[in-house]
Design an enzyme around this catalytic site. Structure first.
Site, PDB file in Angstrom:
ATOM      1  N   GLY A 215       0.814  -1.207   0.000  1.00  0.00           N
ATOM      2  CA  GLY A 215       0.000   0.000   0.000  1.00  0.00           C
ATOM      3  C   GLY A 215       0.847   1.256   0.000  1.00  0.00           C
ATOM      4  N   SER A 216       0.363   2.264   0.684  1.00  0.00           N
ATOM      5  CA  SER A 216       1.001   3.585   0.619  1.00  0.00           C
ATOM      6  C   SER A 216       2.382   3.644   1.247  1.00  0.00           C
ATOM      7  CB  SER A 216       0.096   4.627   1.279  1.00  0.00           C
ATOM      8  OG  SER A 216      -1.089   4.797   0.532  1.00  0.00           O
ATOM      9  N   THR A 217       2.791   2.635   2.032  1.00  0.00           N
ATOM     10  CA  THR A 217       4.156   2.655   2.551  1.00  0.00           C
ATOM     11  C   THR A 217       5.170   2.578   1.415  1.00  0.00           C
ATOM     12  OG1 THR A 217       4.163   0.244   2.875  1.00  0.00           O
ATOM     13  CG2 THR A 217       3.482   1.609   4.746  1.00  0.00           C
ATOM     14  N   LYS A 219       5.107   4.274  -1.178  1.00  0.00           N
ATOM     15  CA  LYS A 219       5.294   5.617  -1.745  1.00  0.00           C
ATOM     16  C   LYS A 219       6.646   6.213  -1.359  1.00  0.00           C
ATOM     17  CE  LYS A 219       0.318   6.496  -1.872  1.00  0.00           C
ATOM     18  NZ  LYS A 219      -0.839   7.151  -1.231  1.00  0.00           N
ATOM     19  N   SER A 273      -0.780  11.149   2.109  1.00  0.00           N
ATOM     20  CA  SER A 273      -0.918   9.883   1.383  1.00  0.00           C
ATOM     21  C   SER A 273      -1.848  10.001   0.179  1.00  0.00           C
ATOM     22  CB  SER A 273      -1.420   8.784   2.328  1.00  0.00           C
ATOM     23  OG  SER A 273      -1.029   7.515   1.869  1.00  0.00           O
TER      24      SER A 273
END
Length: 487
Positions: A215-217, A219, A273
């Site tokens: 997921g957004s980690t 990014k 995020s």
């Protein structure tokens, strides 16, 4: 008569030579086959004829041996078995070994030649020295805190020392007691069957062996790729990104979970995020640049050992533009182990240098004499130092005034990134809650811990599951314990 005696003597000599040749064949060429034959019990009897060496945490053994009085005499015991099972694994007289029990089996069982100054003597005497010990890098306070914080929920915690790669905590939940597999007989077989049939998969080491969409980690990897490639030169500049963002080559619109992401800068996109901004940036970096950046962080490496093997984290190297956009925000086919995401946070905290994670500080003889020593080993530079410093600033803002405020620790510099990873058919599954981060104690020159937390079953409604609510508090507790000890 003498001639017949001479023939008889030659015949006897021939028989003796044949006997010696056959003996050599059995002892040299066939020995391995006889030793591996399941019908040969001597190997197993010898293996369990003496106590096994121990695995140590904070200098104290978390394993032991018990005299069973059976043919296979010494059985393995475990102190706080479920707590340390993701570190020790099991040593079973029926089912073999796993994790550290397997990786360091030669030392623990006493068969490693390095345990003796005269290994040839033990070969000739058909014996072996006492089992040695494996001293781990794990901090008991961090391990206990992570296990208690997960509170039986399905998930994992991996914590590292950024400057060295030392693994400070390795938690997998739910867990199991390896002691139930130690011996032989119906009870052990029943325990094995029960554990393998459990839908919660307690024997799965989620920290090392399970891969999840990050997921957004992820990014953070995308942001590093953009800064290093010069795609983004000013993190505070507007990116001219629409909300929602049309995925390249499709009519599909990518939305954001929150508001305020239209034309947001990369700094704002990390802080809040924003899917749209980071997906567009990933497309601008391009497939080759993104794949290379992911490789530098450790993705697509199937050879990682700590020394137990670690599942390969994946970033596809052949994708369309829309798939690349989704991969850049940690979705599509992008998957990672919790250890891999802890490595991402550690690389940022360490100024861009990625250290190989390791779990064994040293191995020793039974009297404590050192046999081998583990140590730091660089896997290369994941990003430039300037990029690492910029990402540190962005991650600190996430915790101070962004999506990761539940990870804040008083009088401590904390940087982090939250993630909520969709999965399942049509994204119908409960999202995985993620948090990755690092922490630096007051007046410390460098961050002392980097962590990754994933919670599979965060509970609540699907829309209420966030990394900040479910994973960040666990990360905060583990980082605090790693820096300052048990509360």
């Amino acid at each position: 008569m003498i001639r017949y005696i001479r023939w008889c003597a030659w015949f006897c000599a021939l028989l003796l030579a044949a006997l010696l040749v056959n003996l050599a064949r059995v002892q040299v060429w066939e020995a391995a086959g006889y030793g591996a034959n399941p019908a040969n019990k001597r190997t197993a009897i010898e293996r369990y004829a003496r106590p096994r060496g121990d695995i140590l945490v904070d200098g104290r053994p978390v394993t032991g041996s018990r005299d069973s009085g059976q043919l296979l005499r010494w059985e393995r015991t475990y102190a706080n078995g479920p707590l340390y099972a993701p570190v020790t694994g099991f040593s079973s007289q029926t089912y073999g070994t796993s994790l550290l029990e397997r990786a360091e089996d030669a030392v623990l069982s006493g068969s490693d030649p390095a345990l003796s100054a005269f290994p040839l003597w033990y070969d000739l005497a058909r014996g072996r020295p006492p089992g040695g010990n494996a001293v781990t890098t794990v901090k008991a306070a961090a391990q206990r805190t992570g296990y208690a914080a997960l509170a039986g929920k399905r998930g994992a915690v991996a914590a590292l020392e950024p400057a060295t790669g030392r693994i400070l905590a390795l938690v997998s939940s739910p867990s199991y007691d390896p002691a139930v597999l130690s011996g032989t007989g119906p009870a052990v077989a029943a325990a094995w069957a029960r554990l393998n049939a459990d839908p919660a998969r307690p024997m799965l080491n989620r920290a090392l062996r399970e891969t999840y969409p990050p997921g957004s980690t992820f990014k953070i990897v995308t942001a590093a790729a953009a800064l290093d490639a010069g795609v983004v030169t000013d993190v505070d500049a507007p990116t001219q990104t629409p909300d929602p963002y049309p995925l390249p080559g499709t009519r599909t619109l990518l939305p954001n979970a929150g508001t305020g992401c239209r034309d947001a800068s990369m700094a704002e996109a990390v802080q809040w995020s924003c899917n749209t901004v980071m997906a567009k940036i990933g497309v601008q970096v391009g497939l080759r640049g993104m794949a290379e950046a992911a490789r530098r962080f450790g993705f697509n490496d199937g050879g990682l050992r700590v020394p137990a093997w670690v599942s390969r984290s994946n970033f596809d190297t052949d994708m369309s533009g829309d798939q690349l956009a989704l991969s850049a925000i940690g979705q599509f086919n992008t998957t990672a182990t919790p250890l891999q995401m802890a490595m991402v946070a550690a690389a940022v905290a360490a100024g861009g240098e990625l250290q190989a994670p390791y779990l064994v500080e040293r191995t020793t003889q039974d009297d404590g004499t050192q046999v081998r020593r583990g140590g730091r080993r660089s896997l290369g530079r994941a990003m430039t130092p300037a990029t690492a410093v910029r990402l540190q600033q962005l991650m600190v803002k996430v915790v101070q005034d962004g999506t990761g405020r539940n990870a804040a620790i008083p009088h401590t510099v904390v940087g982090g990134k939250t993630g909520t990873a969709q999965h399942g058919v049509g994204n119908a599954g409960t999202p995985y809650a993620w948090f990755i981060g690092w922490a630096k104690a007051a007046n410390a020159p460098l961050p002392g811990v980097a962590v990754a937390v994933v919670v599979e079953d965060a509970g609540g409604d699907q829309g209420d599951v966030t990394g900040n609510s479910a994973a960040a508090p666990i990360a905060r507790a583990v980082m605090q314990a790693a820096l300052y000890g048990a509360p």
